[in-house]
Design a protein around this motif. Structure first.
Motif, PDB file in Angstrom:
ATOM      1  N   THR A   1       0.843  -1.164   0.155  1.00  0.00           N
ATOM      2  CA  THR A   1       0.179   0.184   0.180  1.00  0.00           C
ATOM      3  C   THR A   1       0.585   1.337   0.127  1.00  0.00           C
ATOM      4  O   THR A   1       0.480   2.047  -0.780  1.00  0.00           O
ATOM      5  N   THR A   2       2.246   1.165   0.836  1.00  0.00           N
ATOM      6  CA  THR A   2       2.557   2.156   0.398  1.00  0.00           C
ATOM      7  C   THR A   2       3.745   3.207  -0.945  1.00  0.00           C
ATOM      8  O   THR A   2       2.849   3.684  -0.871  1.00  0.00           O
ATOM      9  N   HIS A   3       3.714   1.706  -1.795  1.00  0.00           N
ATOM     10  CA  HIS A   3       4.521   2.346  -2.874  1.00  0.00           C
ATOM     11  C   HIS A   3       2.933   2.055  -3.901  1.00  0.00           C
ATOM     12  O   HIS A   3       3.431   3.890  -4.706  1.00  0.00           O
ATOM     13  N   LEU A   4       1.887   1.783  -3.541  1.00  0.00           N
ATOM     14  CA  LEU A   4       0.629   1.740  -4.069  1.00  0.00           C
ATOM     15  C   LEU A   4       0.363   3.281  -4.194  1.00  0.00           C
ATOM     16  O   LEU A   4      -0.214   3.679  -4.941  1.00  0.00           O
ATOM     17  N   GLY A   5      -0.264   3.491  -3.032  1.00  0.00           N
ATOM     18  CA  GLY A   5       0.109   5.018  -2.308  1.00  0.00           C
ATOM     19  C   GLY A   5       0.271   5.622  -3.552  1.00  0.00           C
ATOM     20  O   GLY A   5      -0.008   6.691  -3.513  1.00  0.00           O
TER      21      GLY A   5
END
Ligand code: SAH
Ligand code: SF4
Length: 357
Positions: free
Chosen positions: A165-169
């Motif tokens: 989620t961090t990189h996806l965000g």
């Protein structure tokens, strides 16, 4: 060197703030990266040469390298991309007239281990960085030569996006500069913390959930993650998921012969979805004897009967034809082929088409 790719306009402005002499220069840089898809700072011809040199010294426009492209007769193109550490991932573009759907990977493998999935069979990979995620989009848009009017993005390539989620965000922020969140779909195996994270985003992409079975027991058997995030909890989280007007949750259902393909299963599925604005996407299994021994796709009659039953229950249903099978075009295949020297099954399944009958 810090990458500017995979970052939003405001993040780019922030990064280059100390390098540019005047604020409008930062906007120019962001425009080159995001709108014009520049590959080098040299291309940014409306910037002073000294500034371009300084930007190139401090920042990169990193993206994956195209290792192999396989074109299918139907126009879809499958890309095997090499990352800086030698890892490979896949992405697929599926044009339809002036529209194109781009299927992106979020990880270089998958630890979730669904029994019907080649990426799962290949095992865990690593999280892709924002520049590697957005780089897939950049590469494909460039490869299409710019003559597309409308781009849809689906995170249905390799990996589980909601375990990154961090990189996806960060990547979503960048992608949403040029693609509306209404045209971006994040597909998940049902990672509850990730779904809650998505629910909390101020600008939300569309949500797709790979359901694949109508009850806890059978879902557990093919998607072991169901033990960790039980089906009743998943359905409760989806009922609570904030949906803008007109939006629906897509439920993907991989149809596997003898396992989840009975008309009663379609009935149970419809009951499960009652009250959730939803559409069902039936995906006949892409077989892969090497990685998925013993799993078969149902025959066409069974597929049609299953879809018809869902429709009879009052739900919207599409059956996904696998496009590009002449080049083994679904995600996971090229990499699977590399791993085992045989063409394998998939992932990124092309645009949904209305089911027959
Ligand atoms: N991890 C995410 C996104 C990638 S998988 C997820 O599971 O949703 C994308 C889709 O491909 C999922 O709906 C999955 O169920 C489907 N899929 C995986 N293996 C498949 C196969 N062998 N045949 C057909 N669809 C498959
Ligand atoms: Fe991972 Fe999705 Fe494949 Fe399951 S279906 S193993 S979650 S990529």
């Amino acid at each position: 060197m810090k990458p500017l790719t995979g970052r939003s306009a405001s993040a780019i402005s922030e990064l280059v703030r100390d390098v540019v002499d005047r604020p409008f220069r930062a906007r120019q840089v962001a425009l080159w990266v995001l709108q014009r898809n520049a590959r080098s700072f040299d291309e940014m011809t409306d910037l002073p040469k000294a500034l371009r040199r300084e930007l190139a010294r401090r920042f990169s426009l990193h993206e994956p390298e195209m290792a192999e492209v396989v074109a299918s007769l139907d126009g879809s193109r499958k890309y095997l991309l090499r990352l800086a550490d030698g890892t490979t991932v896949e992405a697929v573009s599926m044009p339809e007239g002036q529209k194109v759907t781009l299927c992106l990977s979020s990880q270089s493998g998958c630890a979730v281990g669904c029994t019907f999935c080649v990426t799962g069979a290949l095992g865990a990979g690593r999280n892709l960085t924002p520049e590697e995620i957005v780089g897939q989009y950049r590469l494909m848009v460039r490869d299409l030569g710019g003559d597309v009017e409308r781009v849809n993005i689906v995170f249905m390539g390799m990996g589980e996006p909601l375990l990154n989620t961090t990189h996806l965000g960060t990547a979503l922020e960048a992608l949403m500069e040029t693609v509306s969140p209404k045209r971006i779909t994040v597909s998940t195996a049902g990672i509850l913390p990730g779904i809650r994270w998505l629910a909390g985003l101020p600008r939300r992409p569309l949500l797709a959930v790979s359901l694949n079975a109508p009850d806890q027991e059978r879902r557990e058997a093919i998607m072991p993650i169901t033990r960790r995030y039980p089906l009743p909890d998943l359905m409760a989280a989806l009922r609570a998921f904030p949906l803008e007007r007109g939006r629906r949750i897509t439920f993907e259902y991989v149809l596997i012969r003898g396992l989840n393909d009975a008309p009663e299963d379609a009935g149970a599925l419809a009951r499960l979805l009652r009250g959730i604005p939803s559409k069902v996407n039936v995906i006949p299994l892409n077989e892969d004897p090497d990685h998925l021994p013993g799993l078969r796709r149902p025959d066409d009659g069974t597929i049609d009967r299953f879809a018809a039953r869902i429709r009879d229950e009052g739900l919207t249903v599409t059956v996904r034809r696998s496009r590009g099978s002449d080049v083994a075009a679904a995600c996971g295949q090229l990499k699977g082929r590399q791993a085992s020297r045989s063409a394998t099954a998939d992932h990124c399944l092309p645009a949904a088409s209305p089911s027959r009958r």
